[in-house]
Motif scaffolding. Sequence first.
Motif, PDB file in Angstrom:
ATOM      1  N   LEU B  14     -18.493 -31.696  27.530  1.00 27.72           N
ATOM      2  CA  LEU B  14     -18.491 -32.603  26.072  1.00 27.72           C
ATOM      3  C   LEU B  14     -19.636 -31.387  25.326  1.00 27.72           C
ATOM      4  CD1 LEU B  14     -16.691 -33.758  23.600  1.00 27.72           C
ATOM      5  CD2 LEU B  14     -18.713 -35.219  23.618  1.00 27.72           C
ATOM      6  N   GLU B  15     -18.932 -30.431  24.519  1.00 23.79           N
ATOM      7  CA  GLU B  15     -20.613 -29.699  23.454  1.00 23.79           C
ATOM      8  C   GLU B  15     -19.828 -30.045  22.194  1.00 23.79           C
ATOM      9  OE1 GLU B  15     -21.097 -26.034  24.412  1.00 23.79           O
ATOM     10  OE2 GLU B  15     -23.478 -25.549  23.036  1.00 23.79           O
ATOM     11  N   VAL B  16     -20.849 -30.074  21.335  1.00 25.60           N
ATOM     12  CA  VAL B  16     -20.537 -30.764  19.992  1.00 25.60           C
ATOM     13  C   VAL B  16     -21.266 -30.248  19.545  1.00 25.60           C
ATOM     14  CG1 VAL B  16     -20.528 -31.898  18.433  1.00 25.60           C
ATOM     15  CG2 VAL B  16     -19.502 -32.803  20.513  1.00 25.60           C
ATOM     16  N   ARG B  66     -15.795 -32.546  10.595  1.00 28.08           N
ATOM     17  CA  ARG B  66     -15.706 -31.591  10.500  1.00 28.08           C
ATOM     18  C   ARG B  66     -16.850 -31.072  11.377  1.00 28.08           C
ATOM     19  NH1 ARG B  66     -18.778 -31.682   5.933  1.00 28.08           N
ATOM     20  NH2 ARG B  66     -18.394 -33.557   6.246  1.00 28.08           N
ATOM     21  N   GLY B  67     -16.888 -29.886  12.034  1.00 31.03           N
ATOM     22  CA  GLY B  67     -18.026 -29.047  12.719  1.00 31.03           C
ATOM     23  C   GLY B  67     -17.020 -28.873  14.575  1.00 31.03           C
ATOM     24  N   GLU B  68     -17.513 -28.843  15.371  1.00 30.15           N
ATOM     25  CA  GLU B  68     -17.271 -27.837  15.785  1.00 30.15           C
ATOM     26  C   GLU B  68     -17.139 -28.686  17.876  1.00 30.15           C
ATOM     27  OE1 GLU B  68     -17.379 -23.518  19.249  1.00 30.15           O
ATOM     28  OE2 GLU B  68     -17.790 -23.795  16.849  1.00 30.15           O
ATOM     29  N   ILE B  69     -16.429 -28.509  17.877  1.00 28.14           N
ATOM     30  CA  ILE B  69     -16.156 -29.336  19.269  1.00 28.14           C
ATOM     31  C   ILE B  69     -15.849 -29.053  19.941  1.00 28.14           C
ATOM     32  CG2 ILE B  69     -15.082 -32.085  20.393  1.00 28.14           C
ATOM     33  CD1 ILE B  69     -15.346 -33.200  17.808  1.00 28.14           C
ATOM     34  N   VAL B  70     -15.982 -28.866  21.871  1.00 28.32           N
ATOM     35  CA  VAL B  70     -15.383 -28.119  22.785  1.00 28.32           C
ATOM     36  C   VAL B  70     -15.930 -28.901  23.779  1.00 28.32           C
ATOM     37  CG1 VAL B  70     -15.696 -26.207  24.204  1.00 28.32           C
ATOM     38  CG2 VAL B  70     -16.468 -26.188  21.219  1.00 28.32           C
ATOM     39  N   TYR B  71     -13.919 -29.034  24.391  1.00 29.34           N
ATOM     40  CA  TYR B  71     -13.891 -30.068  25.200  1.00 29.34           C
ATOM     41  C   TYR B  71     -13.203 -29.665  26.362  1.00 29.34           C
ATOM     42  CZ  TYR B  71     -12.010 -34.421  27.843  1.00 29.34           C
ATOM     43  OH  TYR B  71     -12.002 -34.915  28.678  1.00 29.34           O
ATOM     44  N   GLY B  73     -13.538 -27.107  27.470  1.00 27.45           N
ATOM     45  CA  GLY B  73     -13.875 -25.549  27.706  1.00 27.45           C
ATOM     46  C   GLY B  73     -13.274 -25.614  26.519  1.00 27.45           C
ATOM     47  N   GLU B  74     -12.548 -25.649  26.186  1.00 25.67           N
ATOM     48  CA  GLU B  74     -11.522 -25.588  25.140  1.00 25.67           C
ATOM     49  C   GLU B  74     -12.007 -26.593  23.805  1.00 25.67           C
ATOM     50  OE1 GLU B  74      -7.200 -26.738  24.845  1.00 25.67           O
ATOM     51  OE2 GLU B  74      -7.556 -26.337  26.734  1.00 25.67           O
ATOM     52  N   LEU B  85      -5.860 -36.418  23.508  1.00 23.07           N
ATOM     53  CA  LEU B  85      -7.300 -36.437  24.152  1.00 23.07           C
ATOM     54  C   LEU B  85      -7.285 -37.255  25.317  1.00 23.07           C
ATOM     55  CD1 LEU B  85      -9.620 -36.388  21.023  1.00 23.07           C
ATOM     56  CD2 LEU B  85      -9.506 -34.132  23.278  1.00 23.07           C
ATOM     57  N   VAL B  86      -6.979 -38.680  25.523  1.00 20.94           N
ATOM     58  CA  VAL B  86      -6.721 -39.157  25.945  1.00 20.94           C
ATOM     59  C   VAL B  86      -5.691 -38.723  27.677  1.00 20.94           C
ATOM     60  CG1 VAL B  86      -5.449 -41.184  26.862  1.00 20.94           C
ATOM     61  CG2 VAL B  86      -6.319 -41.173  24.816  1.00 20.94           C
ATOM     62  N   ARG B  87      -4.642 -38.324  27.486  1.00 18.68           N
ATOM     63  CA  ARG B  87      -4.068 -37.583  28.864  1.00 18.68           C
ATOM     64  C   ARG B  87      -4.933 -36.612  29.157  1.00 18.68           C
ATOM     65  NH1 ARG B  87       1.773 -35.498  29.605  1.00 18.68           N
ATOM     66  NH2 ARG B  87       1.036 -37.904  28.811  1.00 18.68           N
TER      67      ARG B  87
END
Lengths: 344, 252, 673
Positions: B14-16, B66-71, B73-74, B85-87
């Motif tokens: 996870l990258e935020v 607002r902003g960027e969430i990469v979970y 790699g997506e 997200l649970v899936r």
Amino acid sequence: MDLQIALLLGQDGVTNGAIYALLALALVLVFAVTRVIFIPQGEFVAFGALTLASLQAGRLPGTVWLLLAMGTLIALIEGAAALRKRHFRRIPLILLLNCGAPLLLAGALVAVSSASLPLLVQVFLALLLVVPLGPMIYRLAYQPVAEASVLVLLIVSVAVHVTLIGIGLLFFGAEGSRTPSFTEVSFEVGDVLLQGQTLLVLVASVLLIIALYFFFERTIYGKALRATAMNRTGARLMGISGSLAGMLSFTLAASIGAFSGILISPITTIYYDSGFLIGLKGFVGAIIGGLASYPVAAAGAILVGLLESYSSFWASAFKEVIVFTLIIPVLLWRSLTTRHVEEE
Amino acid sequence: MSTLPEQPERTVVLEVRGLSVNYGKVEALHGLALKVHRGEIVTVIGPNGAGKTTLLSALIGLLPVRGEIVYLGERQGAGRSVEQLVRQGMTLVPEKRELFAEMSVEDNLLLGAFDRYRAGHRDHLETMDQVFDTFPRLMERRNQMAATLSGGERQMLAMGRALMAKPRLLLLDEPSLGLAPLVIKEIFRTVAQLKRLGVAILLVEQNARAALQVADYGYVLETGELSLEGPSSELSMDRRVIESYLGLGGRL
Amino acid sequence: MAGVDSPTMAGLAIAALFAGFIDAVVGGGGLIQIPALFNALPRELPATIFGTNKFSSVLGTSNAAWRYARRVQMPWRTTLPAAVAAFSCSYVGAMAVVWLPPAMLRPLILVMLIAAAAYTFWRRDFGAIHRPQHQGRREFAYALILGGAIGFYDGFFGPGTGSFLIFLFVRFFGFDFLHASAAAKVVNVATNLAALAFFIPHGHFLPMLALLMATCNVLGSFLGAHLALRHGSGFVRKTFFVRGEPLYPQIRARYLRLDLSRGSCGRTMPVCCGPVCSLCAPENRVGGTMKIKASTAGLVALLAAAFAANVQADINVGVTLSATGPAASLGIPEKNTVALLPTTIAGQKVNYIVLDDASDTTTAVKNTRKLIAENKVDVIIGSTITPNSLAMIDVVAEAGTPMIAMAASARIIEPMDAKRYWVFKTPQNDAQMATAIVEHMTNNNVRTVAYIGFADAYGEGWWNEFSKIAEVRKIQIVANERFNRADTSVTGQVLKILATKADAVLIGGAGTPAALPQKSLKEKGYKGIMYQTHGVANADFLRVCAKDCEGTFLPAGPVLVAAQLPDANPIKKAALEYVGKYEAAYGKGSVSTFGAHAWDASKLLANAVPEALKKAQPGTPEFRQALRDGLEKTRNLTAAHGVFNMSPQDHLGFDQRARVMVKVEGGSWKLVQ
Ligand SMILES: Nc1ncnc2c1ncn2[C@@H]1O[C@H](COP(=O)(O)OP(=O)(O)OP(=O)(O)O)[C@@H](O)[C@H]1O
Ligand SMILES: [Mg+2]
């Protein structure tokens, strides 16, 4: 009134009450899961019965067109959403499910003459035609406003109810219909005949109630629905989405409605607008159950059926007056004694 | 680069970047950036009302951001949803626990595996046995209504329910809240075990001492903004952290 | 449910549900219920509507009062005198409703409704602290005066009473919100009871509807209270946009919650717009507006006459019928028939303007007004059903337009009076049909008969006619039962009838619903003779009833069995002409007796128009007068249903020849010779 009459009346009351109970259960379910007060519940009763009657008369039931129209609409909406999100792989499935299946059904109905099919096949076809309307209505009318207040949902329900009544008149006409009995068996009780069909209604409703019990207590999908009713956020965190639960509960409600309609159409005449009053009595049961307790709701509904039956014997002219007069105190009593769950 | 042995370990889960969350007009989180790797425990500590719970709710999709969430790699678009997200293996143990009060412990656990069941996995019984191994207390009370559990048992149930989903990223909101020291130990031991299985864990805690002990990396969140970050060993040495979060312990 | 059809009922039930819901959450449910009632029942007196409304809301109020009394120390010293004063004044207020002419009342109600809505909408927060003022005698006097004033208001009108009371208790007695609400509820119960004590004994009350609405009201309030309690103030905030500054957040949160559980709460409510507007429907536009309209119309007519004196105007025939709704099975063949009617009479072009009233009384009245005011029709044909036709009488009489009803009840033309002067009808009276049945019974040695009929005007009307005639002919009636069109089971009634072992059963119902008792009787093993009324004479009835109706007797218009009539009967030719035309257009076997009533109406017109044309131009009051006179002078006119011989006393003019006995045989109608 002698014992024999009392018993027959009781049997009649329980039979009708069982149908009300089924509807009450559906109402409680839909409300608990989606917060929708499902006024159109009764329409599924009428649609189920009248669709079966059309099939038996060899006519193409109007519900086919409704199914096609709603399917196309949903396909358009979902398809557009999939295009926007670039989920192109989903599109064939969306089309197949919403347009293909109804088309196939319509084609099959046009190809074979439905009047000559065995009764059970006709019943199955009628269910296939009516039950999908439940989730479709949820998708089109309720899902877009799923987060709205109960009042807004109630207003949507009234709109759906009025629309379905109008569509019902268009499809089935103003006159009522009756379908042939599933069984011709009858018993002699004293010097009165008791139709096997009425007992069948009773047995089938009880079986359905038991089946529902197992669904809710034993299957993971049933538990998921209960979970949503108890704690929406908790359920979402488990991946039980509101729309999945909504679709599922509406499918159940539609099945229960259509099934009830098919059950009672041999013992009474059903009109396009018969649903509302039947549904209202189920609703009374549901409220007696505080919109939360399934057993109390079912018991309340059976009480309504019994009241109706006995009062129609004692003073038929005042039947509704008696029924409502007796129900109001019960409702008041319930509203005074129900322990409301305070904000958790 | 490829020679580095721990490379697979360092996959970013996870990258935020620049994450902001509003409640109406009030901004509760402002311009947050954080990273969680596979098999890593990252902790976020901060005072009451700093926005820790808000952060977790936002990450799982309960709140719009607002902003960027990469979970995994997506990049998460506007259409992200809790269910999706649970899936994809994100699981939250919420602060309020959100148990199914009128269901048995067993059913609560079962529903933890709902999404896996729906996706076609049928291993929930084994998973449940593992959970019972971790929390024998739940085993004893498997038929009891969740509403009648004690506070600690509820926490265990919430945790157990989350484990049923076999998460890839586990978001924990104050798992130690109101628990006896022994149980806290047990919970943190479980967390550490999960880490070894490769699960990424984002841990929000009031109990900063315990959190920093178990975590690899830590962030300090104050009034909606990150004020400090660093490997947890360094953080627990930091003067400000010691003063504000570890109490007088550091000085004495 | 006499006179109220099921869609109207369903609508009112839903309105009551909403009202109860709103009452429980924010208060002001009356603002929904009263306009709904006015709109749905345009013909009822305001008093009847208020009586029904009061009944449906009194239960909710008592429920709330009782809940308060249990939890709050009731300030009886102030409340009791107020309640007593309110009680008596409310009674007087209710009397005033009856005493004032409806024409004055309706606009007044509109104004009050808007005022009450505005008040509810703009109300501010008040009363957080309980600080009783005005101790002693002064308080007592205030209580009497204010209680009395609001009592009068409640008896007279009602909506907003709860909030007025709360306001006054807070303002003048320094109660806090909770105590004020509690006291208000008690006083409100008193005023409601007083109003009911007046309305019910004076018959201003529709029992069935009131009960149904009361049930729905309670259901709604239960729902509202339940949700409000469960979701707390946040729910209310979400339901309505609550304004108001968070002055005493804690106290407010508390009283809001407490109050919610009890059924009324002083909050804003932006929902009154719709219902209020609907009260402005044409039905309620009275007095001034009408006059202006009338004078404008007069002016236009004058100008038109001046400019176009030489141009022959067309004859405009307005038709309103029930092509949808519960009576659609009667209205549709009528509508089909209108399409077949001649487009010229005596060389004059005839325009038919056909409107559907959806079996709904309000719509029928609206249609009639529209036809008269906008389409300037010379005559109106319709409506299909009795309640609609009765409601239209006032309108056509006021405008001086002749009307030919296609509904059965004799009440449409009897007793003859200044209004019915304008009204004619084509279907046979029930009495004629009932006589035929009784004759047939006598001839077949029927000594005892059981009656089961619709629990509405139709069943009641048949019971009255039939029981009168049967008594004269010494036939004993052993059971008198009722059922509703929408009933799903009549087992109770059927068991009772079976127990009487009656020789015959007469079922007083119309259309397919009449099949239910017959089927139930057969299923339960009844062996006697069964009679139906002419209301079932359509193919759908045979379809639904199927084999259970074999051997049933019913009286009907001769057109039902036109082909079987003896050639000597002059009606045969007229009836066959209609049957031929209809079936040519709509297919073999499609004809029913109902459409023939429209056909006969046009026969009457064709007979009267030529004379009227000699006297005046179509489109003028003189022409309408002449047309009316011509209709009344109809003599020996053979039509599909019989031979018309009108007189000033008899605006139907049928005799024996207008009905025959028919038996169901082999799934079709057979003439009984
Ligand atoms: N639904 C909401 N609407 C408005 N403000 C909210 C809402 N939820 C939280 N807040 C506010 O946002 C801020 C952050 O809250 P949050 O619950 O994230 O804090 P926290 O760091 O989890 O605190 P704690 O350690 O006490 O659990 C607080 O000031 C809180 O009052
Ligand atoms: Mg928190």
